[in-house]
Motif scaffolding. Structure first.
Motif, PDB file in Angstrom:
ATOM      1  N   LYS A   8       0.859  -1.278  -0.019  1.00 25.28           N
ATOM      2  CA  LYS A   8      -0.101  -0.064  -0.086  1.00 25.28           C
ATOM      3  C   LYS A   8       0.733   1.405   0.128  1.00 25.28           C
ATOM      4  O   LYS A   8       0.588   1.937  -0.747  1.00 25.28           O
ATOM      5  N   ARG A  11       2.208   1.735  -3.368  1.00 22.21           N
ATOM      6  CA  ARG A  11       1.211   2.097  -4.371  1.00 22.21           C
ATOM      7  C   ARG A  11       1.121   3.569  -4.308  1.00 22.21           C
ATOM      8  O   ARG A  11       1.002   4.323  -5.178  1.00 22.21           O
ATOM      9  N   GLN A  18      -6.122   1.833  -6.281  1.00 24.42           N
ATOM     10  CA  GLN A  18      -6.170   0.247  -6.134  1.00 24.42           C
ATOM     11  C   GLN A  18      -6.258  -0.508  -7.565  1.00 24.42           C
ATOM     12  O   GLN A  18      -5.856  -1.435  -7.839  1.00 24.42           O
ATOM     13  N   LEU A  21      -3.772   0.017 -10.002  1.00 24.13           N
ATOM     14  CA  LEU A  21      -2.500  -1.159  -9.759  1.00 24.13           C
ATOM     15  C   LEU A  21      -3.133  -2.540 -10.242  1.00 24.13           C
ATOM     16  O   LEU A  21      -2.357  -3.412 -10.798  1.00 24.13           O
ATOM     17  N   GLU A  36      -3.375  -5.560   0.859  1.00 27.56           N
ATOM     18  CA  GLU A  36      -3.058  -4.300   1.349  1.00 27.56           C
ATOM     19  C   GLU A  36      -3.361  -4.418   2.851  1.00 27.56           C
ATOM     20  O   GLU A  36      -2.962  -3.963   3.724  1.00 27.56           O
ATOM     21  N   LEU A  54       5.286  -1.384  -9.082  1.00 27.58           N
ATOM     22  CA  LEU A  54       5.599  -0.650  -8.321  1.00 27.58           C
ATOM     23  C   LEU A  54       7.027   0.069  -8.291  1.00 27.58           C
ATOM     24  O   LEU A  54       7.288   1.068  -7.525  1.00 27.58           O
TER      25      LEU A  54
END
Length: 179
Positions: A8, A11, A18, A21, A36, A54
């Motif tokens: 998280k 990200r 979310q 991703l 997460e 990421l």
């Protein structure tokens, strides 16, 4: 180690939702949410896919807490003295020009003035530690004394000058590094 919290954090640091991703990893938004919140553990293949999107290697991901420097000492500072303009700048964080915020300590001698800057996207905070300073921002001038704070968007040309009969000191924090 809380894998989900680290996913998280990465990200958010990357500026992804979310859903974004999930789209980039062919996973569902719900599954990303479960990871997460540490309600589900990704397989190694899924974890490596997430880390790739990421921008983190597995080593960086698992060593993240060890690599983050939190405390900076006086020895970490870089100092610049401008004798002509009568000020000294200390960069409090060595790599601050690579970060989102750039904190510096500026000490003005009597009649000292910081260099004049062109307009930028930067938001700037000036906390006056001692003395009194003036901010010339476009066609306006603002004053602050010890214990007071100025906060502005640097969308006009701007310059900070000493407005005290002695030395003045300021903590300046700017975004979009330009100092």
């Amino acid at each position: 180690m809380e894998v989900g919290q680290n996913i998280k954090r990465l990200r958010i640091k990357k500026g992804l939702t979310q859903e974004e991703l999930a789209e980039r990893t062919d996973l569902s938004k719900g599954y990303i949410s479960q990871i997460e919140r540490d309600l589900s553990s990704p397989s190694l293949e899924t974890l490596f896919d997430l880390l790739s999107v990421l921008g983190s290697s597995p080593k960086e991901f698992f060593d993240e807490d060890l690599n983050q420097k939190v405390v900076y000492t006086v020895d970490d500072r870089t100092t610049y003295v401008d004798e002509e303009r009568k000020y000294r700048t200390e960069w409090l964080i060595p790599e601050s020009n690579e970060k989102e915020m750039e904190p510096i300590l500026v000490t003005f001698c009597k009649n000292g003035e910081f260099k004049q800057y062109e307009p930028s996207r930067s938001e700037t905070l000036v906390y006056v530690l001692s003395g009194r300073v003036a901010l010339k921002l476009g066609h306006h001038t603002y004053f602050a004394k010890a214990g007071e704070t100025m906060y502005y968007v640097a969308s006009d040309s701007h310059q900070i000058v000493n407005d005290h009969d002695g030395e003045s000191e300021c903590l300046i924090v700017a975004t979009h590094s330009y100092l």
